[in-house]
Design a protein around this motif. Structure first.
Motif, PDB file in Angstrom:
ATOM      1  N   ILE A  59       5.699   2.425   5.877  1.00 48.59           N
ATOM      2  CA  ILE A  59       5.687   3.144   4.600  1.00 48.59           C
ATOM      3  C   ILE A  59       5.209   2.204   3.509  1.00 48.59           C
ATOM      4  N   LEU A  60       4.187   2.613   2.800  1.00 45.95           N
ATOM      5  CA  LEU A  60       3.674   1.823   1.673  1.00 45.95           C
ATOM      6  C   LEU A  60       4.230   2.359   0.370  1.00 45.95           C
ATOM      7  N   VAL A  61       4.703   1.447  -0.487  1.00 43.98           N
ATOM      8  CA  VAL A  61       5.098   1.802  -1.848  1.00 43.98           C
ATOM      9  C   VAL A  61       4.054   1.237  -2.800  1.00 43.98           C
ATOM     10  N   THR A  62       3.450   2.095  -3.586  1.00 45.55           N
ATOM     11  CA  THR A  62       2.448   1.689  -4.564  1.00 45.55           C
ATOM     12  C   THR A  62       2.807   2.353  -5.894  1.00 45.55           C
ATOM     13  N   ALA A  63       1.912   2.314  -6.879  1.00 44.40           N
ATOM     14  CA  ALA A  63       2.296   2.773  -8.222  1.00 44.40           C
ATOM     15  C   ALA A  63       1.072   3.189  -9.020  1.00 44.40           C
ATOM     16  N   ILE A  64       1.355   3.787 -10.184  1.00 43.13           N
ATOM     17  CA  ILE A  64       0.302   4.019 -11.170  1.00 43.13           C
ATOM     18  C   ILE A  64      -0.065   2.677 -11.802  1.00 43.13           C
ATOM     19  N   ASN A  65      -1.081   2.667 -12.652  1.00 40.17           N
ATOM     20  CA  ASN A  65      -1.459   1.413 -13.308  1.00 40.17           C
ATOM     21  C   ASN A  65      -0.311   0.881 -14.155  1.00 40.17           C
ATOM     22  N   GLY A  72       8.443  -0.342 -11.984  1.00 41.01           N
ATOM     23  CA  GLY A  72       9.519  -0.572 -11.026  1.00 41.01           C
ATOM     24  C   GLY A  72       9.131  -0.380  -9.582  1.00 41.01           C
ATOM     25  N   LYS A  73       7.955  -0.858  -9.214  1.00 42.75           N
ATOM     26  CA  LYS A  73       7.489  -0.670  -7.837  1.00 42.75           C
ATOM     27  C   LYS A  73       8.332  -1.462  -6.833  1.00 42.75           C
ATOM     28  N   THR A  74       8.566  -2.751  -7.118  1.00 41.14           N
ATOM     29  CA  THR A  74       9.379  -3.545  -6.195  1.00 41.14           C
ATOM     30  C   THR A  74      10.811  -3.019  -6.154  1.00 41.14           C
ATOM     31  N   THR A  75      11.351  -2.634  -7.315  1.00 39.82           N
ATOM     32  CA  THR A  75      12.700  -2.061  -7.359  1.00 39.82           C
ATOM     33  C   THR A  75      12.778  -0.817  -6.482  1.00 39.82           C
ATOM     34  N   THR A  76      11.757   0.024  -6.527  1.00 42.50           N
ATOM     35  CA  THR A  76      11.740   1.227  -5.702  1.00 42.50           C
ATOM     36  C   THR A  76      11.581   0.885  -4.225  1.00 42.50           C
ATOM     37  N   VAL A 297       9.708   0.599   8.230  1.00 40.99           N
ATOM     38  CA  VAL A 297       9.415  -0.609   7.466  1.00 40.99           C
ATOM     39  C   VAL A 297       8.843  -0.178   6.126  1.00 40.99           C
ATOM     40  N   VAL A 298       9.490  -0.627   5.057  1.00 40.18           N
ATOM     41  CA  VAL A 298       9.054  -0.282   3.698  1.00 40.18           C
ATOM     42  C   VAL A 298       8.423  -1.520   3.092  1.00 40.18           C
ATOM     43  N   THR A 299       7.154  -1.422   2.732  1.00 38.41           N
ATOM     44  CA  THR A 299       6.462  -2.555   2.134  1.00 38.41           C
ATOM     45  C   THR A 299       5.753  -2.104   0.871  1.00 38.41           C
ATOM     46  N   GLU A 300       5.294  -3.057   0.074  1.00 39.99           N
ATOM     47  CA  GLU A 300       4.618  -2.725  -1.170  1.00 39.99           C
ATOM     48  C   GLU A 300       3.266  -3.418  -1.243  1.00 39.99           C
ATOM     49  N   ALA A 301       2.443  -2.948  -2.140  1.00 41.65           N
ATOM     50  CA  ALA A 301       1.168  -3.589  -2.448  1.00 41.65           C
ATOM     51  C   ALA A 301       1.082  -3.717  -3.958  1.00 41.65           C
ATOM     52  N   GLY A 302       0.640  -4.859  -4.431  1.00 44.14           N
ATOM     53  CA  GLY A 302       0.774  -5.211  -5.839  1.00 44.14           C
ATOM     54  C   GLY A 302       0.008  -4.330  -6.813  1.00 44.14           C
ATOM     55  N   PHE A 303       0.593  -4.200  -8.019  1.00 45.80           N
ATOM     56  CA  PHE A 303       0.017  -3.463  -9.136  1.00 45.80           C
ATOM     57  C   PHE A 303      -0.251  -2.002  -8.762  1.00 45.80           C
ATOM     58  N   GLY A 304      -1.212  -1.357  -9.439  1.00 49.30           N
ATOM     59  CA  GLY A 304      -1.466   0.054  -9.205  1.00 49.30           C
ATOM     60  C   GLY A 304      -2.174   0.300  -7.882  1.00 49.30           C
ATOM     61  N   ALA A 305      -2.214   1.571  -7.486  1.00 52.39           N
ATOM     62  CA  ALA A 305      -2.816   1.926  -6.199  1.00 52.39           C
ATOM     63  C   ALA A 305      -4.308   1.642  -6.161  1.00 52.39           C
ATOM     64  N   ALA A 327       3.115   7.172   2.175  1.00 53.99           N
ATOM     65  CA  ALA A 327       3.014   6.348   0.964  1.00 53.99           C
ATOM     66  C   ALA A 327       3.890   6.948  -0.124  1.00 53.99           C
ATOM     67  N   VAL A 328       4.453   6.072  -0.935  1.00 58.08           N
ATOM     68  CA  VAL A 328       5.242   6.469  -2.101  1.00 58.08           C
ATOM     69  C   VAL A 328       4.526   5.942  -3.338  1.00 58.08           C
ATOM     70  N   LEU A 329       4.285   6.808  -4.297  1.00 59.75           N
ATOM     71  CA  LEU A 329       3.606   6.446  -5.534  1.00 59.75           C
ATOM     72  C   LEU A 329       4.623   6.447  -6.668  1.00 59.75           C
TER      73      LEU A 329
END
Length: 558
Positions: A59-65, A72-76, A297-305, A327-329
């Motif tokens: 599972i990827l966690v990403t975010a808006i710009n 709060g991407k890492t927090t999420t 497995v929950v991981t993130e990718a830096g900054f916005g998508a 993916a979670v945005l």
């Protein structure tokens, strides 16, 4: 009573001995290398023993710009890992290590926040297990060996005007961006223009995060190009016989770091390439090991998508053979209002229309993630000042786009505040609807890969570059590097190269200023606009507020 700060919450954590956390994952005590009582490295032998096990869901966690309002991407990411464990799933969180540069600068740490944190927070945001120091040492050893080779006769024929290997330091220091080295007479070598990047921009960092094991690491180190001869033929790290010593310096750094969340769930924190000037993902070794030990497995990718998710998909997944399942945005009402034109000072006032205007940025990211054939759900990271009308506006907007937005209160409530998202993500990840495919094929020419990202992800109208940049790309293609993916270095604040252009701009120009070949890491970096590979400190750096209190506790980290 004022709410507790992140560091106060982290200091009050009831941590379990790291051997207990390892036992949850089936890691025997002898296969953990402890760094104190609350962190450890997992041995290479244990990681090798996992081969052959089935993979869990990724599972990827990403975010808006990102905006100054916070997303709060890492927090999420941390909250979702805890949430999945709360609903009975076996989950591991995988995030990056923190760089000292942003810790003492503007951005702060990288351990989550509130009641969704990875601990020990102070250690993670400072020296941790020494991985970044090892990367800096290995990188600078190679730089010293380049200049030393030239000093002692230059048998390889290095053209000192074409030395491309810079030095690094894990600190924001704009004064080191461009320097003159070798001054002071004959005994100090040959004067030449040089410079520093921040450690997280080092190709060594990228290699550590993409290598499969120590053997692959040394091979990739050897492949790195450090300089060129007068005939433009490349000189590699292997030519200088530096790859072996560098691998020795990195033999412990390549091992994943095991820590825990505030709720005593396992987390791997390993590697830390920046997302705007590198590929922005934690290590392949940690992610692949986690997939063998967990159902999710929950991981993130830096900054916005536009940066993090695109590079996660097109670089990390492509290189490591990973296939994400969902993916979670992440978005916040506050950040959407800023994208809708509201100044930071005015964010407290309800403004539904601004939220809806800002949702254009959210929609662009939803569409972009879908381009990779990965199902996506939106996490509304709740802030206390959010109004029901604003939240309902986001939920309705996302529903109209054929997706779902779920309010999450993990910052204040921990895993209890993110149960709804956890159930939905587990459902999506096991639905079998993901059919991951990268944005472009390996065979596409390098310039067309840059244009593909610019047009399809950034919605740019044009990509510009000098003839020297285009010629360089053509030369690399002729040398056999044309099948590499692209790592675009640009501002994180906008889809464009202009950090002030918020929302979902179209038709803008993406100026490619420079290209760099990371032959060992296996990608080509396209540096766009005014982005710097050595950041500077802000007018009021966070370092001014960081100190020890009377009891010797660290204060001011965030």
């Amino acid at each position: 009573m004022a709410p507790k700060s992140d560091i106060e919450i982290a200091r009050a954590a009831q941590k379990r001995p790291i051997m207990e956390i390892g036992d949850k994952l089936g890691i025997p005590p002898e296969q953990l290398i402890p760094f104190g009582h609350d962190k450890a490295k997992v041995t290479a032998d244990f990681i090798a023993s996992l081969e052959g096990r089935p993979d869990g869901k990724l599972i990827l966690v990403t975010a808006i710009n990102p905006t100054p309002a916070g997303e709060g991407k890492t927090t999420t990411t941390v909250g979702l890992g805890d949430g999945l464990n709360r609903i009975g799933k076996r989950a591991i969180t995988c995030i990056r290590e923190a760089s000292l540069g942003p810790n003492f600068g503007l951005k702060g740490g990288a351990a989550g926040g509130g009641y969704a944190q990875v601990v020990p927070m102070e250690d993670m945001n400072l020296h941790f297990t020494g991985d970044f120091h090892a990367i800096s040492a290995a990188h600078n050893l190679l730089a010293a060996m380049v200049d030393n080779h030239v000093y002692w006769g230059n048998a390889l024929g290095i053209d000192v005007r074409r030395i491309v290997w810079r030095r690094v330091v894990d600190m924001n220091d704009r004064a080191l961006r461009t320097i003159t080295a070798g001054l002071g007479g004959v005994a100090n070598g040959y004067p030449r223009e040089a410079g520093f990047d921040i450690t997280v921009a080092s190709e060594v960092m990228a290699i550590l995060c993409l290598a499969r094991d120590i053997e692959d690491l040394q091979k990739r180190l050897g492949d790195m190009i450090v300089a060129y001869r007068r005939d433009r033929s490349p000189i590699t790290c292997r030519d200088l016989k530096a790859d072996g010593a560098m691998a020795v310096l990195l033999k412990d750094a390549i091992l994943p770091n095991l820590v825990q969340t505030l709720e005593n769930n396992p987390a791997f924190v390993h590697g830390g390439p920046f997302a705007n000037i590198a590929h922005g993902c934690n290590s392949v070794i940690a992610t692949r090991a986690a997939l063998k030990m967990a159902d999710f497995v929950v991981t993130e990718a830096g900054f916005g998508a536009d940066l993090g998710a695109e590079k996660f998909f097109d670089i990390k997944c492509r290189k490591a053979g990973l296939r994400p399942d969902a993916a979670v945005l992440v978005a916040t009402v506050r950040a959407l209002k800023m994208n809708g034109g509201v100044a930071k000072a005015d964010l407290a006032a309800e403004n539904v229309q601004a939220v809806l205007r800002g949702c254009a940025n959210l929609k662009r990211h939803i569409d972009n993630v879908r381009r990779f054939n990965v199902p996506v759900v939106v996490a509304i990271n709740h802030f206390m000042g959010d109004t029901e009308a604003e939240i309902e506006a986001v939920e309705a907007y996302v529903a109209a786009e054929g997706s779902e937005a779920i309010v999450c209160r993990h910052w204040a409530e921990g895993s209890a505040g993110i149960e709804a998202l956890s159930h939905r993500v587990a459902e999506l990840a096991t639905s079998g609807t993901a059919d991951f495919s990268p944005l472009y094929c390996d065979e596409l020419p390098l310039w067309q890969k840059i244009e593909t990202i610019a047009h399809r992800i950034y919605h740019a109208g044009e990509v510009t570059a000098s003839s020297a940049v285009r010629d360089q790309l053509a030369q690399w293609e002729a040398a056999g590097y044309g099948n590499l993916p692209i790592c675009i270095a640009k501002t994180q604040y906008s889809f464009s190269a202009d950090p002030t252009l918020r929302g979902a701009p179209t038709g803008h120009v993406l100026p490619v200023r420079e290209v760099r070949l990371s032959a060992g890491a296996g990608f080509v970096v396209a540096i766009c606009g005014d982005i710097m590979t050595m950041p500077g400190l802000p007018i009021t750096p966070a370092a001014e507020r960081i100190r020890l209190d009377a009891k010797g506790h660290v204060e001011g980290l965030f």
